[in-house]
Design a protein around this motif. Structure first.
Motif, PDB file in Angstrom:
ATOM      1  N   LEU A  11       5.048  -5.621  -3.403  1.00 45.21           N
ATOM      2  CA  LEU A  11       4.222  -4.697  -2.626  1.00 45.21           C
ATOM      3  C   LEU A  11       4.001  -3.385  -3.368  1.00 45.21           C
ATOM      4  N   ALA A  12       5.024  -2.923  -4.096  1.00 49.75           N
ATOM      5  CA  ALA A  12       4.866  -1.689  -4.866  1.00 49.75           C
ATOM      6  C   ALA A  12       3.850  -1.880  -5.989  1.00 49.75           C
ATOM      7  N   LEU A  13       3.879  -3.042  -6.642  1.00 46.63           N
ATOM      8  CA  LEU A  13       2.875  -3.324  -7.672  1.00 46.63           C
ATOM      9  C   LEU A  13       1.478  -3.341  -7.074  1.00 46.63           C
ATOM     10  N   ALA A  14       1.335  -3.972  -5.910  1.00 48.54           N
ATOM     11  CA  ALA A  14       0.025  -4.000  -5.257  1.00 48.54           C
ATOM     12  C   ALA A  14      -0.429  -2.599  -4.874  1.00 48.54           C
ATOM     13  N   TYR A  15       0.502  -1.782  -4.423  1.00 47.47           N
ATOM     14  CA  TYR A  15       0.153  -0.405  -4.039  1.00 47.47           C
ATOM     15  C   TYR A  15      -0.333   0.394  -5.241  1.00 47.47           C
ATOM     16  N   LEU A  16       0.392   0.307  -6.365  1.00 50.34           N
ATOM     17  CA  LEU A  16      -0.010   1.058  -7.548  1.00 50.34           C
ATOM     18  C   LEU A  16      -1.351   0.574  -8.084  1.00 50.34           C
ATOM     19  N   GLY A  17      -1.590  -0.743  -7.996  1.00 52.08           N
ATOM     20  CA  GLY A  17      -2.879  -1.258  -8.439  1.00 52.08           C
ATOM     21  C   GLY A  17      -4.024  -0.760  -7.586  1.00 52.08           C
ATOM     22  N   CYS A  18      -3.818  -0.737  -6.259  1.00 54.40           N
ATOM     23  CA  CYS A  18      -4.867  -0.220  -5.372  1.00 54.40           C
ATOM     24  C   CYS A  18      -5.074   1.273  -5.569  1.00 54.40           C
ATOM     25  N   LYS A  19      -4.008   1.991  -5.868  1.00 52.35           N
ATOM     26  CA  LYS A  19      -4.132   3.435  -6.041  1.00 52.35           C
ATOM     27  C   LYS A  19      -4.961   3.778  -7.275  1.00 52.35           C
ATOM     28  N   LYS A  20      -4.812   3.008  -8.342  1.00 56.97           N
ATOM     29  CA  LYS A  20      -5.589   3.282  -9.549  1.00 56.97           C
ATOM     30  C   LYS A  20      -7.075   3.062  -9.321  1.00 56.97           C
ATOM     31  N   GLU A  21      -7.414   2.100  -8.472  1.00 52.72           N
ATOM     32  CA  GLU A  21      -8.816   1.784  -8.238  1.00 52.72           C
ATOM     33  C   GLU A  21      -9.455   2.683  -7.178  1.00 52.72           C
ATOM     34  N   THR A  22      -8.638   3.410  -6.417  1.00 52.27           N
ATOM     35  CA  THR A  22      -9.169   4.245  -5.345  1.00 52.27           C
ATOM     36  C   THR A  22      -9.559   5.617  -5.885  1.00 52.27           C
ATOM     37  N   GLN A  23     -10.750   6.038  -5.574  1.00 50.02           N
ATOM     38  CA  GLN A  23     -11.250   7.344  -5.994  1.00 50.02           C
ATOM     39  C   GLN A  23     -11.729   8.109  -4.769  1.00 50.02           C
ATOM     40  N   HIS A  24     -11.325   9.372  -4.686  1.00 44.49           N
ATOM     41  CA  HIS A  24     -11.710  10.227  -3.576  1.00 44.49           C
ATOM     42  C   HIS A  24     -12.584  11.365  -4.084  1.00 44.49           C
ATOM     43  N   ARG A  75      -5.578   8.596   9.072  1.00 48.35           N
ATOM     44  CA  ARG A  75      -5.596   7.858   7.805  1.00 48.35           C
ATOM     45  C   ARG A  75      -4.758   6.611   7.974  1.00 48.35           C
ATOM     46  N   CYS A  76      -5.408   5.548   8.423  1.00 55.58           N
ATOM     47  CA  CYS A  76      -4.676   4.315   8.731  1.00 55.58           C
ATOM     48  C   CYS A  76      -4.066   3.674   7.497  1.00 55.58           C
ATOM     49  N   ASP A  77      -4.687   3.847   6.312  1.00 56.93           N
ATOM     50  CA  ASP A  77      -4.132   3.235   5.107  1.00 56.93           C
ATOM     51  C   ASP A  77      -2.778   3.857   4.756  1.00 56.93           C
ATOM     52  N   ILE A  78      -2.715   5.193   4.759  1.00 54.66           N
ATOM     53  CA  ILE A  78      -1.442   5.860   4.476  1.00 54.66           C
ATOM     54  C   ILE A  78      -0.435   5.555   5.571  1.00 54.66           C
ATOM     55  N   CYS A  79      -0.885   5.494   6.813  1.00 48.84           N
ATOM     56  CA  CYS A  79       0.010   5.218   7.928  1.00 48.84           C
ATOM     57  C   CYS A  79       0.626   3.827   7.805  1.00 48.84           C
ATOM     58  N   CYS A  80      -0.161   2.833   7.412  1.00 48.02           N
ATOM     59  CA  CYS A  80       0.368   1.466   7.268  1.00 48.02           C
ATOM     60  C   CYS A  80       1.383   1.382   6.141  1.00 48.02           C
ATOM     61  N   TRP A  81       1.123   2.033   5.019  1.00 48.29           N
ATOM     62  CA  TRP A  81       2.073   2.015   3.915  1.00 48.29           C
ATOM     63  C   TRP A  81       3.361   2.737   4.297  1.00 48.29           C
ATOM     64  N   ALA A  82       3.251   3.850   4.991  1.00 49.17           N
ATOM     65  CA  ALA A  82       4.451   4.588   5.394  1.00 49.17           C
ATOM     66  C   ALA A  82       5.267   3.820   6.420  1.00 49.17           C
ATOM     67  N   LEU A  83       4.606   3.051   7.268  1.00 51.05           N
ATOM     68  CA  LEU A  83       5.312   2.305   8.297  1.00 51.05           C
ATOM     69  C   LEU A  83       5.922   1.025   7.745  1.00 51.05           C
ATOM     70  N   CYS A  84       5.173   0.300   6.918  1.00 52.14           N
ATOM     71  CA  CYS A  84       5.656  -0.993   6.409  1.00 52.14           C
ATOM     72  C   CYS A  84       6.496  -0.851   5.147  1.00 52.14           C
ATOM     73  N   CYS A  85       6.157   0.093   4.274  1.00 54.07           N
ATOM     74  CA  CYS A  85       6.871   0.276   3.009  1.00 54.07           C
ATOM     75  C   CYS A  85       7.140   1.763   2.795  1.00 54.07           C
ATOM     76  N   CYS A  93       6.176   9.690  10.297  1.00 53.02           N
ATOM     77  CA  CYS A  93       5.166  10.739  10.494  1.00 53.02           C
ATOM     78  C   CYS A  93       5.265  11.807   9.406  1.00 53.02           C
ATOM     79  N   VAL A  94       6.486  12.141   9.000  1.00 56.33           N
ATOM     80  CA  VAL A  94       6.668  13.151   7.954  1.00 56.33           C
ATOM     81  C   VAL A  94       6.141  12.639   6.619  1.00 56.33           C
ATOM     82  N   ILE A  95       6.401  11.376   6.310  1.00 55.71           N
ATOM     83  CA  ILE A  95       5.914  10.806   5.045  1.00 55.71           C
ATOM     84  C   ILE A  95       4.394  10.819   5.006  1.00 55.71           C
ATOM     85  N   VAL A  96       3.751  10.485   6.124  1.00 55.10           N
ATOM     86  CA  VAL A  96       2.280  10.506   6.175  1.00 55.10           C
ATOM     87  C   VAL A  96       1.769  11.925   6.005  1.00 55.10           C
ATOM     88  N   GLN A  97       2.386  12.887   6.657  1.00 54.16           N
ATOM     89  CA  GLN A  97       1.945  14.276   6.541  1.00 54.16           C
ATOM     90  C   GLN A  97       2.044  14.768   5.108  1.00 54.16           C
TER      91      GLN A  97
END
Length: 276
Positions: free
Chosen positions: A115-128, A151-161, A251-255
Motif C-alpha cells: 500500500l505504501a508503494l501504491a501511495y508513493l506511485g500515486c503521489k508522484k503522478e498527482t499534480q495540484h 478531502r476524501c483521498d487524504i481522509c481514506c489514507w489516514a483512516l486505512c493507512c 483527524c489530526v493526521i488529515v489536518q
C-alpha cells in the motif's frame, strides 16, 4: 379462492363460526410464525457460536504473545463442538509460541508495504495547482479538525493507512524526530507500534503504547508549529497536541497533511520539494 380451486386452508365448520374461524386463523398463523423465528434465530445462533469460538482462539493467542492476562491451566483443551468458556485460557508449549506473532506481523507489514508503494506511485503522478498564499497565512492551521471529508483521498489514507500518511507528513517537513527524512524506517516504526497496539487487551500496556504514539505525534506537531512560525507554540500546546493525537489521531493526521500540501502548493520555505 376462485371457483374451481381448492381453499387455502381448512374451512371453518358451519356450527360455530366464531371459534372455528379463530382456530382456522391460528392454523395459518402458527406455521408462518415458527418459520420466521427459525429464519431469525438460526443465523443468530450460528453467528454467536462461531463468534465465541473465534473470540476464544484470539484470546488464547493474545495470552501466548504476552499481550493479555488470563487464567492458565496445565491441561490441553478438550475436543469440543460448542464454544469453550470465556474464562478458561489453556497453557501452550513454548515451541508453539514462536510463529504466532511473526506470521500475522509479516502479513500486516507486507500488505502495508504494498500500500505504501501504491501511495508513493500515486503521489508522484498527482499534480495540484499552485496557491497564492503568504507565509503569514500559515501562522495557524488553515483547516479545522472536523473538515476531514473535504478531502476524501487524504481522509481514506489516514483512516486505512495512518502509518503511510503520517510518515509522508513527517518526511515532507524534513523533521528529525525518529529518523529524519527516511520514509520507510519512519513508516515501519509507526506501523509496528500500531500493530502491537491493535492486538493488545491489557489496559496498562495499551495506555503505554497509545501514550508513546501520541508523544511521537505531538513532537512532530510541535516541529510543524515551529517551522511554520505559528502563533501558538510551547509547552501548553504540546499537551494539547498530545491529547489530540491520543483521542483524534486520524483527524489530526488529515489536518497536518492538508496544511503541508497547501504549503507545497504555495512554495512555503518550511517544506521541502517532493523528491528533494
Amino acid at each position: 379462492p376462485p371457483r374451481g380451486e381448492p381453499p387455502l386452508g381448512p374451512e371453518p365448520p358451519a356450527g360455530a363460526p366464531g371459534a372455528a374461524a379463530e382456530d382456522w386463523l391460528r392454523m395459518l398463523v402458527e406455521p408462518a410464525k415458527s418459520a420466521s423465528i427459525l429464519l431469525v434465530a438460526g443465523p443468530v445462533h450460528f453467528f454467536q457460536t462461531h463468534w465465541q469460538t473465534a473470540r476464544e482462539h484470539f484470546r488464547r493467542l493474545q495470552v501466548r504473545l504476552g499481550l493479555a492476562r488470563g487464567q492458565r491451566s496445565a491441561q490441553k483443551p478438550p475436543e469440543f463442538e460448542e464454544s469453550p468458556p470465556h474464562d478458561v485460557v489453556y497453557e501452550v508449549e513454548p515451541q508453539e509460541l514462536r510463529p504466532l506473532f511473526w506470521v500475522p506481523y509479516a502479513v500486516d507489514i507486507g500488505f502495508g508495504y504494498l500500500l505504501a508503494l501504491a501511495y508513493l506511485g500515486c503521489k508522484k503522478e498527482t499534480q495540484h495547482a499552485p496557491l497564492s498564499l503568504l507565509a503569514e497565512e500559515f501562522a495557524t492551521f488553515r483547516h479545522g479538525l472536523c473538515c476531514c471529508l473535504q478531502r476524501c483521498d487524504i481522509c481514506c489514507w489516514a483512516l486505512c493507512c495512518p502509518s503511510v500518511r503520517w510518515s509522508d507528513n513527517l518526511t515532507s517537513m524534513g523533521t528529525g524526530i525518529i529518523v529524519g527524512r527516511a520514509f520507510w524506517l519512519t513508516w515501519w516504526v509507526y506501523a509496528t507500534l500500531l500493530f502491537i497496539l491493535a492486538g493488545c487487551t491489557d489496559a496498562n500496556v495499551m495506555f503505554l503504547l497509545a501514550a508513546i504514539v501520541a508523544a511521537l505525534g505531538a513532537s512532530f506537531r510541535q516541529e510543524l508549529r515551529r517551522k511554520f512560525k505559528m502563533i501558538r507554540v510551547g509547552s501548553c500546546t504540546f499537551l494539547e497536541d498530545f491529547c489530540l493525537y491520543y483521542w483524534c489521531t486520524f483527524c489530526v493526521i488529515v489536518q497536518e497533511a492538508r496544511q503541508i500540501e497547501d504549503a507545497h502548493r504555495a512554495g512555503h520555505p518550511a517544506v521541502r520539494e517532493p523528491g528533494a
